[in-house]
Design a protein around this motif. Structure first.
Motif, short mmCIF file in Angstrom:
data_model
loop_
_atom_site.label_atom_id
_atom_site.label_comp_id
_atom_site.label_asym_id
_atom_site.label_seq_id
_atom_site.Cartn_x
_atom_site.Cartn_y
_atom_site.Cartn_z
N SER A 96 25.78 16.94 -8.08
CA SER A 96 26.36 18.17 -8.61
C SER A 96 26.92 17.91 -10.01
CB SER A 96 27.47 18.66 -7.68
OG SER A 96 28.06 19.83 -8.18
N GLU A 124 25.05 17.22 -12.62
CA GLU A 124 24.11 16.44 -13.42
C GLU A 124 22.98 17.32 -13.94
OE1 GLU A 124 24.31 11.88 -11.71
OE2 GLU A 124 22.76 13.22 -10.96
N GLN A 125 22.29 16.84 -14.97
CA GLN A 125 21.11 17.50 -15.51
C GLN A 125 19.86 16.80 -14.98
OE1 GLN A 125 21.51 17.37 -19.78
NE2 GLN A 125 22.58 19.32 -19.84
N ASP A 126 18.78 17.56 -14.92
CA ASP A 126 17.49 17.01 -14.50
C ASP A 126 16.45 17.49 -15.51
OD1 ASP A 126 15.56 15.71 -13.12
OD2 ASP A 126 15.57 17.04 -11.37
N ASN A 132 23.47 24.21 -9.80
CA ASN A 132 24.65 23.91 -8.99
C ASN A 132 24.40 24.16 -7.51
OD1 ASN A 132 24.59 26.68 -8.89
ND2 ASN A 132 26.33 26.98 -10.27
N ASN A 171 20.13 22.34 -14.85
CA ASN A 171 21.45 21.90 -14.38
C ASN A 171 21.87 22.80 -13.22
OD1 ASN A 171 23.91 20.67 -14.12
ND2 ASN A 171 24.84 21.67 -15.88
#
Length: 398
Positions: A198, A200-202, A228, A226
């Motif tokens: 939770s 974090e960016q991907d 949630n 990103n």
């Protein structure tokens, strides 16, 4: 006249002295008409009449002639200076252009997997289609192929579709060619991390196509997300000719990071007391003060101390929390009073301080006691101080 039929012979209705000429394939414009003669002679000069190409020739077997318009031209053959005139002898009655087909197709630009229909613009007694390797089967030849339906293109590339027909009058037609382009429908796969923590960016990547449209509205070959909550990302690939490929979907799940909390059996401690500390919300822990890795530890602080723990879960960023255990000031009790009496049976008053509660070895619970020893005697008191902490034991001998 039908192609390939016996030659037309010129002396059918002519006088016996007229030179005989033979004609093959007379009847259609722009088709080869073959003239010949077996009449004796040395020089032969032909004039093929109006709109003939070539208009004249020599020899008993001149090159083929084509007529550009319909009509009945007059042919003249001069043998050794003697002209023989064949008035309106050749009947060019059909425009061969009408027997040359045009390919009628639903389209000429396709995507792999598309189907199409093809139709000859003219009626004929035979149709020969060649799709240049674009489809399978690739060749259709026969009298029943005036139209071809549901031709499926599976091979990307540029191909020539060729149609030739045979008519009962003009023979084999000129070929008609339709250039067909078949675009690639790309197949792509999204790559990236399928689970993140939770916050974090991907970054999701895709390749193998000319352009893309994501369900986020972006059109690049990669996107940064990103989420949630668990989310699905879909990309639609397009080939260089705008052919759309199969959409690919990528699911990103959210790993719950450590939700760390630390509790203590009590946060206010007396000197020398043990305190139980418990961490929760992670999978593994490390206590920075003690290097212990259990979720619970027992500590015995001698002064006010802050204990810090790191929690780890699902490879997410570790969480850190602290708790402070306060060690209350403790007093050292002392007994005052006369420690000496003159004779057995004399009394003395013993007083302990500081303190809140007292337990003397003789059972008294007051701060001061009166004792009458008959011999040297030792008196002990355990004092509970104002923080409700039991202090050290005080002792006096009278």
């Amino acid at each position: 006249y039908q192609a390939g039929t016996p030659a037309i012979v010129s002396n059918v209705n002519n006088s016996p002295g007229e030179a005989i000429i033979n004609v093959v394939n007379g009847g259609c414009t722009n088709q080869n008409v073959i003239f010949s003669t077996s009449a004796p002679g040395t020089t032969y000069v032909w004039n093929f009449g109006a709109n003939a190409v070539p208009p004249t020739a020599s020899g008993p077997n001149p090159p083929p002639v084509q007529y550009t318009t319909i009509g009945r031209p007059t042919v003249t053959l001069t043998i050794d200076g003697t002209p023989y005139i064949y008035t309106q002898y050749i009947g060019i009655l059909i425009t061969s252009q009408s027997s040359n087909p045009n390919i009628l197709a639903t389209d000429s630009v396709f995507c792999a997997g598309d189907s199409a229909s093809f139709t000859s613009s003219v009626n004929a007694i035979n149709y020969s289609w060649n799709f240049g390797g674009a489809v399978s089967p690739n060749i259709y030849n026969g009298p029943n192929f005036s139209s071809l339906n549901n031709i499926i293109f599976n091979t990307p590339g540029t191909f020539n579709v060729v149609l030739q027909t045979i008519s009962d009058c003009c023979g084999q037609s000129k070929p008609d060619t339709l250039v067909v382009k078949v675009g690639n429908t790309p197949t792509v796969t999204i790559t990236g991390r399928d689970s993140i923590c939770s916050g974090e960016q991907d970054t999701l990547f895709v390749s193998g196509a000319s352009s893309y449209i994501w369900n986020t509205g972006q059109t690049t070959s990669f996107i940064v997300v990103n989420p949630n909550a668990p989310s699905s990302y879909v990309v639609l690939p397009y080939g260089p000719m705008g052919c759309v490929g199969q959409a690919d979907t990528f699911h990103v799940f959210i790993n719950q990071g450590p939700q760390l909390s630390v509790t203590a059996s009590h946060t206010s401690s007396c000197f020398g007391d043990s305190v139980l500390l418990v961490a929760s919300g992670g999978n593994t822990y490390i206590w920075l003060n003690t290097s212990q890795t259990n979720d619970s530890i027992i500590v015995t602080p001698t002064t006010t101390t802050t204990y810090t723990v790191n929690a780890f879960k699902n490879t997410c960023i570790p969480a850190t929390d602290s708790i402070t255990v306060y060690v209350m000031p403790h007093s050292v009790p002392a007994i005052s009073g006369n420690a000496f009496v003159c004779t057995a049976g004399d009394s003395t008053v013993l007083t302990v301080s500081p303190g809140l509660y007292y337990i003397w070895s003789n059972g008294n619970t007051t701060q001061s006691i009166t004792v009458t020893p008959t011999s040297a005697s030792t008196y002990t008191v355990v004092v509970t101080d104002f923080n409700f902490c039991k202090s050290q034991t005080a002792t006096i001998t009278v």
